[in-house]
Motif scaffolding. Structure first.
Motif, PDB file in Angstrom:
ATOM      1  N   LYS A   1      38.512  49.671  41.523  1.00 47.53           N
ATOM      2  CA  LYS A   1      39.890  49.968  41.143  1.00 47.53           C
ATOM      3  C   LYS A   1      40.784  50.178  42.366  1.00 47.53           C
TER       4      LYS A   1
ATOM      5  N   LEU B   1      52.988  52.278  36.208  1.00 48.72           N
ATOM      6  CA  LEU B   1      51.542  52.412  36.245  1.00 48.72           C
ATOM      7  C   LEU B   1      51.186  53.854  35.932  1.00 48.72           C
TER       8      LEU B   1
ATOM      9  N   PHE C   1      44.971  51.520  34.345  1.00 51.95           N
ATOM     10  CA  PHE C   1      43.747  50.896  34.859  1.00 51.95           C
ATOM     11  C   PHE C   1      42.562  51.628  34.257  1.00 51.95           C
TER      12      PHE C   1
ATOM     13  N   ILE D   1      38.967  47.072  34.600  1.00 48.75           N
ATOM     14  CA  ILE D   1      38.351  46.597  35.827  1.00 48.75           C
ATOM     15  C   ILE D   1      36.847  46.562  35.569  1.00 48.75           C
TER      16      ILE D   1
ATOM     17  N   CYS E   1      39.992  42.308  34.355  1.00 46.95           N
ATOM     18  CA  CYS E   1      39.850  41.794  35.717  1.00 46.95           C
ATOM     19  C   CYS E   1      38.394  41.991  36.147  1.00 46.95           C
TER      20      CYS E   1
ATOM     21  N   THR F   1      51.233  50.294  32.351  1.00 50.86           N
ATOM     22  CA  THR F   1      49.845  49.851  32.459  1.00 50.86           C
ATOM     23  C   THR F   1      48.931  51.011  32.840  1.00 50.86           C
TER      24      THR F   1
ATOM     25  N   LEU G   1      43.952  48.001  43.690  1.00 52.57           N
ATOM     26  CA  LEU G   1      45.271  48.625  43.850  1.00 52.57           C
ATOM     27  C   LEU G   1      45.809  48.392  45.253  1.00 52.57           C
TER      28      LEU G   1
ATOM     29  N   LEU H   1      44.476  47.530  31.861  1.00 55.32           N
ATOM     30  CA  LEU H   1      43.785  46.586  32.739  1.00 55.32           C
ATOM     31  C   LEU H   1      42.366  47.107  32.947  1.00 55.32           C
TER      32      LEU H   1
ATOM     33  N   ASN I   1      39.185  39.194  40.587  1.00 52.87           N
ATOM     34  CA  ASN I   1      39.919  40.042  41.534  1.00 52.87           C
ATOM     35  C   ASN I   1      40.416  39.277  42.763  1.00 52.87           C
TER      36      ASN I   1
END
Ligand code: ZN
Length: 282
Positions: free
Chosen positions: A162, A204, A154, A76, A106, A152, A166, A74, A137
């Motif tokens: 981030k 994660l 980040f 960011i 994102c 995943t 979260l 993901l 977001n």
């Protein structure tokens, strides 16, 4: 019994099975296989002796932080402070593609843009949307659904938002990751520590201290192949690099506006960083 290495601390491996977490010794058996276990590895363990019998084949492997088997990344991407950096986004996309990690983007901080900036930014976002799954977001409920059955990671610059994201996704989680980061701050001999934690029906990878992942160098051709839309414009010359060649349909697509200038320019910048020998088509 099969399990997943969720944490490695000094000579102990924390292996999560479908029943519990078994703390295995790192010494001994796995050396036969000449393979150092990584966080993210699927392994076979002997529960009684608490040793790892075998590391199962990896889907991918990241050098720094040292982890394996990540299924999605993901990204960011902040659009203001720090400003939208498509060069960085494309670099990360290429690396994820190459390592068979599904990219998701994102975009954050759109509320900081004025109307004109927002229009320009949306053009970029709309293009990425044609290629990948893209979220803003503000779409928390949609983002919450992407983690199920995935491992995943980040990826984002400092200040990209981030931890804010979260926190919105799972307040408990941010507390958990916060604890890990704080524990890391203690004492200067603490090594960087990577851990996989459960999150929204998935896993994660928590990587305090890493804002980017480090992958092995790629070949120029591999970088080209990771620009996934290029294959929609096949060139007469099969190994066309879309740079100096004649009759190049990718260059034509850029001229026609089907591929945006910024994306092609990022390609030219990135391809220069690639290696040029020993390429083998995968
Ligand atoms: Zn071409």
């Amino acid at each position: 019994m099969e399990g997943l290495i969720v944490k490695i601390l000094s000579d102990k491996c924390y292996v999560k099975t479908n029943k519990e977490v078994v703390v295995c010794n790192l010494r001994g058996k796995f050396r036969i296989q000449k393979l150092l276990p990584l966080v993210g590895d699927k392994v076979l363990i002997n529960e009684k002796e608490k040793v790892i019998e075998k590391v199962l084949p990896r889907r991918n492997e990241i050098r720094r932080p040292p982890v394996s088997n990540i299924t999605q990344g993901l990204i960011i991407a902040s659009v203001k402070n720090p400003n939208l950096d498509t060069n960085l986004i494309d670099k990360i996309l290429v690396e994820l593609e190459y390592n068979r990690i599904k990219p998701i983007i994102c975009f954050t901080k759109l509320d900081l843009l004025n109307k004109e900036e927002l229009n320009t930014c949306m053009e970029v976002i709309n293009y990425y949307q044609k290629l990948y799954r893209v979220y803003l977001n503000t779409e928390i409920d949609k983002i919450k659904k992407i983690f199920k059955n995935e491992v995943t990671v980040f990826i984002g610059q400092t200040g990209a938002g981030k931890s804010t994201l979260l926190n919105k996704l799972d307040a408990n989680l941010s507390l958990k990751t916060g604890e890990i980061s704080m524990a890391l701050g203690r004492g200067k001999h603490t090594t960087r520590h990577v851990e996989i934690i459960e999150m929204l029906d998935g896993m994660l990878l928590d990587t305090p201290g890493f804002s980017a992942l480090e992958f092995p160098n790629m070949m120029q051709e591999e970088i080209r192949d990771a620009f996934i839309e290029f294959k929609d414009y096949p060139c007469p010359y099969r190994d066309c690099m879309h740079i100096k060649e004649n009759d190049c349909n990718v260059k034509k697509a850029v001229l026609d506006g089907n591929i945006p200038e910024f994306r092609y320019q990022n390609y030219l910048d990135l391809v220069k960083t690639g290696n040029t020998s020993e390429y083998q088509r995968r």
